[in-house]
Design a protein around this motif. Structure first.
Motif, mmCIF file in Angstrom:
data_model
loop_
_atom_site.group_PDB
_atom_site.id
_atom_site.type_symbol
_atom_site.label_atom_id
_atom_site.label_comp_id
_atom_site.label_asym_id
_atom_site.label_seq_id
_atom_site.Cartn_x
_atom_site.Cartn_y
_atom_site.Cartn_z
ATOM 1 N N GLY A 189 39.733 37.430 32.920
ATOM 2 C CA GLY A 189 40.783 38.520 33.537
ATOM 3 C C GLY A 189 41.227 38.503 34.815
ATOM 4 O O GLY A 189 42.611 38.619 34.950
ATOM 5 N N TYR A 190 40.625 37.868 35.802
ATOM 6 C CA TYR A 190 41.226 37.522 36.957
ATOM 7 C C TYR A 190 42.259 36.482 36.892
ATOM 8 O O TYR A 190 43.110 36.630 37.482
ATOM 9 N N THR A 200 33.087 34.971 32.824
ATOM 10 C CA THR A 200 33.442 36.152 31.685
ATOM 11 C C THR A 200 32.524 36.262 30.627
ATOM 12 O O THR A 200 32.171 37.093 30.067
ATOM 13 N N GLN A 254 45.310 37.750 35.740
ATOM 14 C CA GLN A 254 46.147 38.418 37.013
ATOM 15 C C GLN A 254 46.739 37.400 37.690
ATOM 16 O O GLN A 254 48.114 37.532 38.141
ATOM 17 N N GLU A 289 37.332 43.102 34.638
ATOM 18 C CA GLU A 289 37.749 42.004 35.358
ATOM 19 C C GLU A 289 39.317 42.256 36.113
ATOM 20 O O GLU A 289 39.477 41.895 37.321
ATOM 21 N N PHE A 290 40.020 43.070 35.352
ATOM 22 C CA PHE A 290 41.328 43.203 35.816
ATOM 23 C C PHE A 290 41.173 44.328 37.101
ATOM 24 O O PHE A 290 41.764 44.180 37.960
ATOM 25 N N VAL A 341 37.085 41.903 30.102
ATOM 26 C CA VAL A 341 38.455 41.762 30.883
ATOM 27 C C VAL A 341 39.030 43.016 31.539
ATOM 28 O O VAL A 341 39.484 42.967 32.512
#
Ligand SMILES: Nc1ncnc2c1ncn2[C@@H]1O[C@H](COP(=O)(O)OP(=O)(O)OP(=O)(O)O)[C@@H](O)[C@H]1O
Ligand SMILES: [Mg+2]
Lengths: 256, 252
Positions: free
Chosen positions: B198-199, B54, B202, B189-190, B186
């Motif tokens: 972000g991953y 990130t 999730q 990354e979502f 983020v």
């Protein structure tokens, strides 16, 4: 030599109305002559200096410096503005050398000359201070040093001592006269003080307002070098009296 | 750096910890800081990898914002005509939700770092441009007149007067952009990533590992704060005259 013939300036206001700031200005300033300009607030003194500086174009007439028409600011003209106008991010020394650096005329001794000038203006030791660390009067002195460092042929000063206290003002006046004597620049010096105008100038231009024009030009027959003892001189009183009379008569005529 | 900031944060964590324990809040709703810590430490190399991933996106996106925004701001400030042409385009980029844009970019550019950096840039750059333009245009007319009296052309006025005058404004924009870069990374990354905090959020939530998701959130917050602080530090070191001028800046 500065030559103004039939100079007029009209500003277009935001509302579309026009303000006639100056009209019919005829003036000839010899090389090395010191001319003071006095007059009521709003009679166009600052505008006159801006025109000679080439910062704003004339609406009427012509302005020449050394025989060439003034259309743009000239390298040999320096201006002290009514406010100090210092760069807030630069220290005192870099403020003073700014015009020369901007014009690519800074040399190795520029900085030494700047330090010497600052010392004469009572600012030794303040070279690395930022403008906001100085008093208003000190800032104005920095601005004066900045103009003098350019060694201009034409020096335009708009109430340069306005922010100074009476004592510093007298000291700076004499210092200015001394430096002016060395450089031989033609000076246009705007002031609100009649005694300051008489003490400094070879001639005093008295302006009257609405529209701004020259009401009288008073020669000052005082020997040089000048000092404050000359305030007792009859010629000093004669000149001051004549200037006052012109301003007062105009004021009275207006009131009537 | 004053101590009140760290004290406030420590207090917040203590209240959080105490509150969770006192009210017996279940871990899947709101884990206590201690639980977050133990969970994160258990797999710290993984967490570190996601953090670095990130951080890379954040820094690249932030760098892109700086590199593009400053010249863009100078271009906009240099003429009303250019400003009138460019500003509407910029506003359009801001009106499009980045969450909607991200999948399109990923399809067009592939599931790699580039679309993520672009999304980060798109989220972060606008306040920087607006703040820089405001600073460039706010140069006092007297200073411009001084430069003109010294025969400075438009370019010199821009570089010698407007640009230095804009520094406090630019740093105001940089601080906002630094914080928004984290948000942008983020968001990207979502939508499409196989690494990054972000991953991690999730996947953790998908497996009901709430403490791990919270750990990622806390790290993101710290990342934003660190970037913000670094920008402030650079400003104080390189432009000591600027921080005091900050008072004049309207909140971005
Ligand atoms: N840029 C401008 N636009 C419109 N009007 C102007 C502008 N500059 C000056 N004026 C007008 O010109 C007139 C003369 O202004 P100027 O600043 O030259 O006066 P001044 O004699 O220097 O006054 P002071 O002693 O208060 O400094 C005023 O009526 C002013 O409103
Ligand atoms: Mg004036």
């Amino acid at each position: 030599m500065i030559l103004l013939s039939g100079v007029g300036k009209t500003f277009r206001g935001r509302d579309g109305g026009e303000v006639q700031a100056l009209t019919g200005i005829d003036l000839r300033v010899a090389p090395g002559e010191f001319v003071a300009i006095v007059g009521a607030s709003g009679c166009g003194k600052s505008t006159l200096l801006r025109l000679v500086a080439g910062l704003v174009p004339v609406s009427l007439g012509r302005i020449e410096v050394d025989g060439s028409l003034v259309a743009d600011p000239r390298a040999d003209t320096a201006m002290v503005f009514q406010a100090p106008t210092l760069l807030p991010w630069a220290d005192v020394l870099r403020n003073v050398t700014f015009p020369l650096r901007l014009m690519g005329k800074a040399t190795r001794e520029t900085e030494d000359r700047a330090r010497a000038l600052l010392a004469k203006a009572g600012l030794a030791g303040f070279e690395t201070k930022l403008p906001r660390e100085l008093s208003g009067g000190m800032q104005q002195r920095v601005a004066i040093c900045r103009a003098l460092l350019q060694q201009p042929r034409v020096l335009l000063m708009d109430e340069p001592f306005g922010a100074l206290d009476a004592l510093t003002r007298e000291e700076m006046s004499l210092e200015l006269l001394r430096i002016w004597g060395e450089t031989g620049a033609a000076v246009l010096f705007v002031t609100h003080s009649i005694s300051e105008a008489v003490l400094l100038a070879d001639r005093v231009v008295v302006m009257s307002p609405r529209p701004g024009r020259i009401a009288d030009i008073v020669p000052v027959e005082l020997p040089r070098p000048r000092d404050f003892a000359q305030e007792a001189h009859p010629a000093f009183h004669a000149a001051a009296q004549r200037i006052r009379a012109t301003i007062y008569q105009r004021g009275a005529a207006h009131a009537a | 750096m004053r101590l009140s900031g760290p004290i406030a944060i420590v207090t917040l964590f203590l209240l959080w910890e105490g509150g969770v324990r006192a009210f017996g809040i279940p871990e899947f709703l709101l884990p206590a800081p201690s639980a977050i810590w133990t969970d994160a430490m258990r797999i710290w190399p993984t967490v570190l990898n996601h953090t670095l991933s990130t951080l890379q996106t954040v820094l690249l996106g932030f760098a892109a914002s700086v590199i593009i925004s400053l010249p863009l701001a100078m271009l906009i400030a240099s003429s009303p005509a250019i400003s009138a042409a460019i500003y509407p385009l910029l506003v359009i980029t801001q009106s499009i939700p980045k969450v909607a844009l991200a999948p399109i970019l990923i399809i067009a550019l592939g599931a790699n770092e580039l679309p993520r950096v672009i999304v980060t840039f798109l989220v972060a750059f606008f306040p920087l441009v607006v703040a820089s333009v405001a600073g460039l245009l706010a140069a006092p007319p007297e200073l411009i007149e001084l430069a003109r009296a010294c025969r400075a052309g438009r370019m010199q006025q821009m570089l010698r007067i407007r640009l230095p005058h804009a520094v406090p404004f630019v740093f105001g924009g940089l601080k906002v952009a630094a914080a928004l870069s984290v948000v942008g990374a983020v968001v990207a990354e979502f939508v499409g990533a196989d690494a990054g905090l972000g991953y991690l959020i999730q996947t953790s939530m998908a497996f009901f590992r709430t403490p791990l998701a919270f750990a990622a959130v806390v790290i993101l917050a710290m990342m934003g704060m660190a970037l913000f602080a670094i920008v402030g530090l650079i400003e104080r070191i390189l432009f000591p005259w600027s921080t005091s001028a900050q008072a004049n800046i309207p909140a971005a």
